[in-house]
Design a protein around this motif. Structure first.
Motif, mmCIF file in Angstrom:
data_model
loop_
_atom_site.group_PDB
_atom_site.id
_atom_site.type_symbol
_atom_site.label_atom_id
_atom_site.label_comp_id
_atom_site.label_asym_id
_atom_site.label_seq_id
_atom_site.Cartn_x
_atom_site.Cartn_y
_atom_site.Cartn_z
ATOM 1 N N UNK A 85 0.786 -1.234 0.000
ATOM 2 C CA UNK A 85 0.000 0.000 0.000
ATOM 3 C C UNK A 85 0.810 1.271 0.000
ATOM 4 N N UNK A 86 2.127 1.168 -0.144
ATOM 5 C CA UNK A 86 2.962 2.374 -0.216
ATOM 6 C C UNK A 86 2.692 3.121 -1.506
ATOM 7 N N UNK A 87 2.899 4.439 -1.476
ATOM 8 C CA UNK A 87 2.759 5.262 -2.669
ATOM 9 C C UNK A 87 4.132 5.466 -3.323
ATOM 10 N N UNK A 88 4.152 5.336 -4.627
ATOM 11 C CA UNK A 88 5.365 5.585 -5.400
ATOM 12 C C UNK A 88 5.401 7.061 -5.759
ATOM 13 N N UNK A 89 6.549 7.685 -5.581
ATOM 14 C CA UNK A 89 6.701 9.104 -5.892
ATOM 15 C C UNK A 89 7.549 9.276 -7.147
ATOM 16 N N UNK A 90 7.550 10.503 -7.684
ATOM 17 C CA UNK A 90 8.178 10.766 -8.983
ATOM 18 C C UNK A 90 9.661 10.437 -9.015
ATOM 19 N N UNK A 91 10.366 10.623 -7.888
ATOM 20 C CA UNK A 91 11.810 10.393 -7.889
ATOM 21 C C UNK A 91 12.191 9.003 -7.377
ATOM 22 N N UNK A 92 11.196 8.135 -7.162
ATOM 23 C CA UNK A 92 11.470 6.751 -6.753
ATOM 24 C C UNK A 92 11.843 5.902 -7.967
ATOM 25 N N UNK A 93 12.581 4.813 -7.701
ATOM 26 C CA UNK A 93 12.841 3.857 -8.776
ATOM 27 C C UNK A 93 11.534 3.184 -9.160
ATOM 28 N N UNK A 94 11.332 2.981 -10.452
ATOM 29 C CA UNK A 94 10.136 2.264 -10.935
ATOM 30 C C UNK A 94 10.480 1.523 -12.218
ATOM 31 N N UNK A 95 9.829 0.408 -12.495
ATOM 32 C CA UNK A 95 10.070 -0.323 -13.737
ATOM 33 C C UNK A 95 9.679 0.526 -14.939
ATOM 34 N N UNK A 96 10.345 0.320 -16.051
ATOM 35 C CA UNK A 96 10.027 1.068 -17.263
ATOM 36 C C UNK A 96 8.576 0.853 -17.681
ATOM 37 N N UNK A 97 8.085 -0.381 -17.525
ATOM 38 C CA UNK A 97 6.706 -0.665 -17.915
ATOM 39 C C UNK A 97 5.737 0.182 -17.100
ATOM 40 N N UNK A 98 6.005 0.324 -15.816
ATOM 41 C CA UNK A 98 5.161 1.128 -14.921
ATOM 42 C C UNK A 98 5.203 2.592 -15.341
ATOM 43 N N UNK A 99 6.414 3.111 -15.559
ATOM 44 C CA UNK A 99 6.565 4.526 -15.934
ATOM 45 C C UNK A 99 5.854 4.807 -17.263
ATOM 46 N N UNK A 100 6.080 3.952 -18.256
ATOM 47 C CA UNK A 100 5.484 4.188 -19.573
ATOM 48 C C UNK A 100 3.970 4.049 -19.544
ATOM 49 N N UNK A 101 3.471 3.110 -18.729
ATOM 50 C CA UNK A 101 2.024 2.957 -18.586
ATOM 51 C C UNK A 101 1.415 4.210 -17.971
ATOM 52 N N UNK A 102 2.062 4.744 -16.939
ATOM 53 C CA UNK A 102 1.577 5.965 -16.304
ATOM 54 C C UNK A 102 1.630 7.152 -17.250
ATOM 55 N N UNK A 103 2.717 7.291 -17.990
ATOM 56 C CA UNK A 103 2.844 8.414 -18.924
ATOM 57 C C UNK A 103 1.713 8.380 -19.941
ATOM 58 N N UNK A 104 1.465 7.207 -20.500
ATOM 59 C CA UNK A 104 0.406 7.087 -21.503
ATOM 60 C C UNK A 104 -0.963 7.370 -20.902
ATOM 61 N N UNK A 105 -1.236 6.796 -19.733
ATOM 62 C CA UNK A 105 -2.526 6.974 -19.079
ATOM 63 C C UNK A 105 -2.761 8.425 -18.683
ATOM 64 N N UNK A 106 -1.795 9.032 -18.000
ATOM 65 C CA UNK A 106 -1.976 10.381 -17.467
ATOM 66 C C UNK A 106 -1.957 11.417 -18.585
ATOM 67 N N UNK A 107 -1.116 11.222 -19.597
ATOM 68 C CA UNK A 107 -1.098 12.142 -20.742
ATOM 69 C C UNK A 107 -2.441 12.122 -21.461
ATOM 70 N N UNK A 108 -2.973 10.906 -21.670
ATOM 71 C CA UNK A 108 -4.264 10.777 -22.330
ATOM 72 C C UNK A 108 -5.369 11.404 -21.474
ATOM 73 N N UNK A 109 -5.306 11.204 -20.173
ATOM 74 C CA UNK A 109 -6.288 11.806 -19.272
ATOM 75 C C UNK A 109 -6.196 13.327 -19.338
ATOM 76 N N UNK A 110 -4.970 13.857 -19.296
ATOM 77 C CA UNK A 110 -4.771 15.305 -19.335
ATOM 78 C C UNK A 110 -5.326 15.908 -20.620
ATOM 79 N N UNK A 111 -4.974 15.307 -21.742
ATOM 80 C CA UNK A 111 -5.421 15.822 -23.031
ATOM 81 C C UNK A 111 -6.939 15.694 -23.170
#
Length: 322
Positions: free
Chosen positions: A26-52
């Protein structure tokens, strides 16, 4: 938690295991934490699409600011448009932080939109020719958005979860704004009631497609399994669609309105709504920017982006000077 020095000595596989343990606990991942590339790219696509989508979603209602029937309605829909644009800017900032390792900025997100590499939500490619459409967008489209977004309020990525708390709180007011328009029309003349029914008939397929296909076999692509694996959301597309039906079908029917699906009913045995599938071929065309208003809305966004380039340049100059 391991300290940074010992964490850096871990292998990529060990870092991934540690990352998943954090998510599972249940921990929250923050922007400067290590994360898998798949996680980062999934978030970028999801949040960018949401923003637009927040930004592009303001455009159908923007058309109704000068045409709203009363001053009160003009002020209400204008405030809603301002809120949606603010949501988009907030989410673009969240996406920017994720894109920092790639050296990308929000400008590149906008260029991806203009080139067609970044999609915006299928419902915002639709036409909104009547005041009934303006009400329906707030009532049912924003209602669907609330169901989808509240499903991610406890997302494992902290900045997105925190942004969603503010966005969802404001979306509740938007849904109430739309419902107020619909209720006024429903209590009005026969022509006004027919206007609402016409809006529901035209928007129904888009509303069904709002949550995406039930599985990847429908369109060939689906990210729902990845987002659930990383605890970005907890329910799949079909579960969200069923939640939408449960909340809104009784409300639609209570106003003497219908949905354009003679098969629609709740199956007590299966404990789910039975409904006619939308034409998913239409969905694939819409997300390729071949919807009824896709080209017009993209053109409007490009013109606004170009005309306001001087504002971005001025702000950039002030920032650099400071």
């Amino acid at each position: 938690m391991t300290n940074q020095v010992s964490f850096d000595r871990l292998t990529e596989e060990e870092k991934y295991v540690h990352f998943m343990q954090r998510i599972e606990s249940g921990e929250k991942i923050e922007a400067d934490d290590w994360m898998p590339e798949e996680y980062r790219k999934t978030l970028i696509k999801l949040i960018s699409m949401h923003a637009i989508s927040e930004i592009m979603g303001a455009l159908p209602e923007k058309e109704w600011v000068p045409k709203a029937p009363t001053l009160k309605r003009k002020l209400g829909i204008m405030a809603k448009v301002q809120d949606e644009m603010g949501h988009g800017q907030l989410l673009l900032r969240v996406a920017e932080d994720l894109m920092t390792p790639y050296g990308k900025s929000r400008e590149e997100i906008m260029q991806d939109l203009f080139s067609g590499d970044l999609k915006f939500h299928n419902v915002f490619h639709m036409e909104a020719p009547t005041w009934g459409d303006a009400g329906l967008i707030g009532w049912l489209v924003d209602g669907a958005a609330i169901i989808s977004q509240t499903n991610m309020l406890d997302a494992s990525y902290g900045p997105y979860a925190r942004a969603l708390k503010r966005i969802c709180a404001e979306e509740v007011f938007h849904a109430q704004h739309g419902e107020a328009i619909i209720m006024a029309l429903a209590e009005g003349t026969k022509e006004q009631q027919e206007m609402i029914q016409d809006s529901i008939n035209r928007w129904w397929e888009a509303l069904l497609m709002f949550f995406g296909p039930a599985d990847a076999s429908t369109t060939g692509t689906s990210k729902q399994d990845i987002t659930m694996k990383y605890k970005i959301r907890t329910k799949n597309n079909e579960e969200l669609r069923q939640d939408f039906f449960t909340k809104y079908i009784p409300r639609v029917l209570s106003l003497g309105l219908t949905v354009p699906d003679e098969t629609m009913h709740f199956d007590e045995g299966q404990q789910k709504w039975i409904y006619k599938q939308p034409n998913w071929s239409n969905f694939k065309e819409i997300i390729k920017n071949n919807g009824p208003k896709s080209k017009d809305r993209l053109r409007l966004r490009i013109i606004a982006h170009e005309n306001n380039a001087w504002v971005r340049e001025a702000l950039s100059s002030e920032t650099n000077a400071g």
